[in-house]
Structures are given as C-alpha cells and as structure tokens.
Design an enzyme around this catalytic site. Structure first.
Site, PDB file in Angstrom:
ATOM      1  N   ASP A  81       8.268  -7.297  65.352  1.00  0.00           N
ATOM      2  CA  ASP A  81       8.464  -8.477  64.982  1.00  0.00           C
ATOM      3  C   ASP A  81       7.731  -9.682  64.547  1.00  0.00           C
ATOM      4  OD1 ASP A  81      10.169 -10.774  66.694  1.00  0.00           O
ATOM      5  OD2 ASP A  81       9.927 -10.001  68.268  1.00  0.00           O
ATOM      6  N   GLY A  82       8.283 -10.811  65.232  1.00  0.00           N
ATOM      7  CA  GLY A  82       7.172 -11.885  63.969  1.00  0.00           C
ATOM      8  C   GLY A  82       6.844 -12.994  65.354  1.00  0.00           C
ATOM      9  N   GLY A  95       9.142 -17.525  71.157  1.00  0.00           N
ATOM     10  CA  GLY A  95      10.383 -18.063  70.737  1.00  0.00           C
ATOM     11  C   GLY A  95      10.725 -19.274  70.516  1.00  0.00           C
ATOM     12  N   GLY A  96       9.903 -19.699  68.659  1.00  0.00           N
ATOM     13  CA  GLY A  96      10.197 -20.684  67.974  1.00  0.00           C
ATOM     14  C   GLY A  96      11.729 -20.194  67.971  1.00  0.00           C
ATOM     15  N   GLU A 103      12.694  -9.996  73.096  1.00  0.00           N
ATOM     16  CA  GLU A 103      11.621 -10.294  72.343  1.00  0.00           C
ATOM     17  C   GLU A 103      11.207  -9.115  73.219  1.00  0.00           C
ATOM     18  OE1 GLU A 103      11.897 -13.014  68.750  1.00  0.00           O
ATOM     19  OE2 GLU A 103      11.319 -13.799  70.090  1.00  0.00           O
ATOM     20  N   LYS A 121       0.107 -18.859  61.059  1.00  0.00           N
ATOM     21  CA  LYS A 121       0.282 -18.274  62.660  1.00  0.00           C
ATOM     22  C   LYS A 121      -0.861 -17.635  63.037  1.00  0.00           C
ATOM     23  CE  LYS A 121       4.894 -18.526  61.403  1.00  0.00           C
ATOM     24  NZ  LYS A 121       5.365 -16.984  62.235  1.00  0.00           N
TER      25      LYS A 121
HETATM   26  C1  5RP Z   1      12.065 -15.792  67.208  1.00  0.00           C
HETATM   27  C2  5RP Z   1      10.412 -15.520  67.470  1.00  0.00           C
HETATM   28  C3  5RP Z   1      10.281 -15.534  66.414  1.00  0.00           C
HETATM   29  O1  5RP Z   1       9.491 -14.352  65.693  1.00  0.00           O
HETATM   30  C4  5RP Z   1       9.172 -16.192  65.694  1.00  0.00           C
HETATM   31  O2  5RP Z   1       9.248 -17.860  65.660  1.00  0.00           O
HETATM   32  C5  5RP Z   1       8.460 -16.539  64.357  1.00  0.00           C
HETATM   33  O3  5RP Z   1       9.923 -16.404  63.170  1.00  0.00           O
HETATM   34  P1  5RP Z   1       9.250 -17.056  61.887  1.00  0.00           P
HETATM   35  O4  5RP Z   1       8.901 -14.964  61.670  1.00  0.00           O
HETATM   36  O5  5RP Z   1      11.170 -17.021  61.284  1.00  0.00           O
HETATM   37  O6  5RP Z   1       8.346 -17.622  61.137  1.00  0.00           O
HETATM   38  O7  5RP Z   1       9.810 -15.635  68.236  1.00  0.00           O
HETATM   39  O8  5RP Z   1      12.361 -16.350  68.918  1.00  0.00           O
END
Ligand code: 5RP
Length: 224
Positions: A81-82, A95-96, A103, A121
């Site tokens: 996951d990110g 949660g962005g 998740e 990040k």
């Molecule tokens: C979604 C998330 C994403 O994993 C987080 O926002 C990172 O997103 P990205 O890889 O597009 O930067 O938590 O709810």
C-alpha cells in the site's frame, strides 16, 4: 513520477506464488498492480488479490489480477500500500485518497505490510504538514467535528468538486490539521472513541517494511 514507479514495482517482487495479496490504493500502488499483472502473465504466478478500494478493484480487474475477499480468505500473506506520511518508527498517515477504512482492515489482517512511497513522504513528525483524514458517519457532523476539534485540531469536511466527498463506505472524511502529532497512538485511540468516528488515518505499528523509491533504486526500512 519515476520514484513512485520504482518503489511500486520493486514491492511487487516480494509477492510469491500462491499468496493472498492485499492491494492498497493510490498512484504508487498503481505501479505495483501493473508489475503484478506482468508477473502473472510472464511467470505464471498464482495469486489472489484483496482490493482496499473500489478504484483498486476496477484497476486490478482491468489488468487481469484474480481477486478474492476477506470473506473467502480471512488471512492475507502480504499487503502492498502507499502512504501520505511515514515517520522514523514507520508509523503512517494514510487516507489521502479516502480509502483509509478498508486499507486499515486489509493491513490489520496481513502477515506483512509493505508501504511504497517516494522520499517526500518521509517526515520526522506525523501531521506537521499533512492533514489527518478521519472517516465519520454521514450525519450529525457538526457535533462529531466539534468533538474531534477538541482533540487539538482545526478541520474541514473533504469536498469532491462542489459536494461532500463520499468514501466507498458512503461516509464523509474530515481532514484534521494538528500541526504535529506527538502521541499518535493516543490520538488514534481518542479519535476512535468518539461516537460517529468510523476510523482514522493513523496506522501505528502496522508497516513491516517501507520502500522509498529513488531515481536510481530504492531504500528499504524495517523495524526489527
Ligand atoms: C489512499 C491512501 C494512499 O495510499 C495515499 O494517499 C498515497 O497515495 P499515492 O501513492 O497516490 O501518493 O492512503 O487512501
């Protein structure tokens, strides 16, 4: 962004034949999904994915990644996951993209959680710059938000163009600016104790490894 691509693809190579794989959400995980689809086609690995959002489910289906759910399989071998922010203890804000509830459920049921990010990040302290997303039920928001703000933040209900953003679970997101979260575990517990708060975006002690994409490779971090 090349760093996201490098991290996302790198993590997919931790997946082994026969695994149940939690599929995160976001632009970095998009590259993981593409690499997994390549490996399914070329290496003929057999995996089953459990998507953490409707968006990821759609992409995975389009790429031909076989899917299952936490009803059919109650344990996940590995989740990729990110994250929006990662601190030195590998605690996260997520949660962005608004997918934090599913998740967190997926991460909770996973033996191993790999987080894929770019260097931007990585932070010394969570919540200094990024607003903590909190998922709330879609009614009586004024009172719920009032209680959230008493924990020391200012907040906004997330918008999607001109209307309120709705999560996959038909709830709302409150984005909370804490100007730094010194006690993430305590804050997470306090938020979730408010009736009407469904879940918050603090992921404490959940990441097994963080893969940071660089232009020329990756850095891997894990807590022993
Ligand atoms: C979604 C998330 C994403 O994993 C987080 O926002 C990172 O997103 P990205 O890889 O597009 O930067 O938590 O709810």
């Amino acid at each position: 962004m090349v760093e996201k691509r490098i991290a996302g693809r790198w993590a997919a190579d931790y997946v082994e034949d026969g695994m149940i794989v939690g599929l995160g959400t976001g632009s970095t995980v998009q590259y993981t999904l593409e690499r997994l689809a390549e490996r399914i086609a070329k290496e003929k690995i057999n995996i089953l994915g459990i998507p953490s959002s409707i968006a990821t489910e759609k992409v995975a289906k389009a790429l031909g990644i076989p899917l299952t759910s936490l009803n059919e399989h109650t344990h996940i071998d590995i989740t990729i996951d990110g994250a929006d922010e990662v601190d030195p203890e590998l605690n996260l804000i997520k949660g962005g993209g608004g997918a934090l509830l599913r998740e967190k459920i997926v991460a909770y049921h996973s033996k191993q959680v790999i987080i894929v990010v770019d260097q931007t990040k990585m932070v010394d302290l969570l919540g200094l710059k990024f607003e903590l997303p909190v998922e709330v039920v879609p009614f009586w928001n004024a009172s719920i938000i009032n209680s959230i703000e008493k924990l020391g933040c200012s907040s906004n209900l997330r918008l999607d163009k001109n209307s309120l953003f709705k999560t996959d679970n038909m709830n709302y997101i409150v984005d909370c600016m804490f100007h730094g979260i010194e006690e993430p575990e305590e804050l997470s517990a306090d938020l979730n104790a408010i009736p009407g708060v469904v879940e918050n975006g603090l992921f404490i002690d959940m990441a097994s490894m963080v893969i940071v994409g660089k232009k020329d490779g990756v850095e891997e971090y894990s807590i022993d």
